[in-house]
Design a protein around this motif. Sequence first.
Motif: not given
Length: 469
Positions: A43-47
């Motif tokens: 998942d790329d939510t943090g980025w």
Amino acid sequence: MRRLSLLVLALAAHTAFAAPAPTRIPDDALRTAAVLREQALADDTGWKVVESLTTEIGPRIAGSEADARAVAWAQAKFRELGFDRVWTEPVSFPKWERRSEKAEVLGTHAQPLAITALGGSPGGTVEAEVVRFADLAALQAAPAGSLAGKIAFVDYQMIAARDGRGYGPGGAVRSRGPSEAIRKGAIGFVMRSAGTDSHRVPHTGITRYDEGLTPVPSAALSVPDANQLARLVARGPVRIRLALDCGWDGEYTSHNVIGEITGRSLPKEVVVIGGHLDSWDLGTGAVDDAAGVGITMAAGHLIGKLKRAPKRSIRVVAFANEEQGLYGGRAYADKYGDDLKLHQIAAESDFGAGRIYAFNTGSPAPEGSREATRQIAGALAPLGIEYAPTQGGPGPDIGPIAAKGGAWAWLAQDGSDYFDLHHTADDTLDKIDPQALAQNVAAYTVFAYLAAEAEGDFGSRPKEAGAGK
């Protein structure tokens, strides 16, 4: 019959005073955590959260216009990420501003120096001979009055380490050096930056002046400029001019911004994770601490997407003004310190975005939760995270509530290069590795979910009066 009654009473008394069952994690929660772990890695939510904060808000020194925009941004981001409840809590503090700064060597070897004012420094222009000290102890040992009319220069070199252990003595120069210099008669203070890089970018950070002392202009030199000044001093007397336009400007009220994923059966009990929303003003505050905000917002978001909410609520806090004195963390502890039993455990991400390599928990009463800690460590092991049962401590903003008796978790990030960037103009988004950031998100997601699902607690207890820290 009498003997039977006595036996029943004895058994009842034994049950009443028996130690509570050890805290443990149910098997079905461990299976769900394994799925969450893999989802978080992909998942790329943090980025996206870090990119949004550093791009749309940029540097956000406490008390600035950008601070207010960051508070509004955080509320909107929590809602966008699906948190059930979003609210703010006021945090007040003195406001410090940086306007301009300049330093230069005078005389035969005239040249500019790359410096930055230390947070909390007063403004002013001083011109004087420099006296070099190898470290804080050398300054402390200087005779009284020996720096009258001079500028103290503390040239302590920080050493890089994965756990950041060099920051203790390096940070002490910044926090205690100016007051020591004033006591010896100095009219100004400069230091080698508390950093481990070799770039011509000085490191700022807060300093304090002891009560009863008249503050003097205080600044940090970049590492190459500290080397340059040391070489010049070795050649003979050196005069410098230090000109700072900065200082305190009244009071300001910012906010802790809080988002919560409501628990299914014990919603008033919370697992707290978070980072601090403010940053210094030189870079865009990517590793310090947009990364922590992004990691913990993303973890809450991923847990919130589950079809079945965790037993307890997941609370994510974007703390106000950590940089100038843990104001957000202290305000949080003041507000919730009487409800420690509702705080299952807390953890803060505030050491960059390097991969997490170790895990542990602690509290005033940790014995009953060791098995649950080991189980969480086992779920984190596939991420390359070791169980370190004798190590760790609470993050900065978690420290105040831990001091009152709250349980804490330690997810140790690799800080080998953290102090290359810390409090500098180089603290920008490009320094973050998206894959390392995703590993952090996976670790916080697994930890927070399993702590929320635990059968039993992690030992949060109000500390007795006079108990040790």
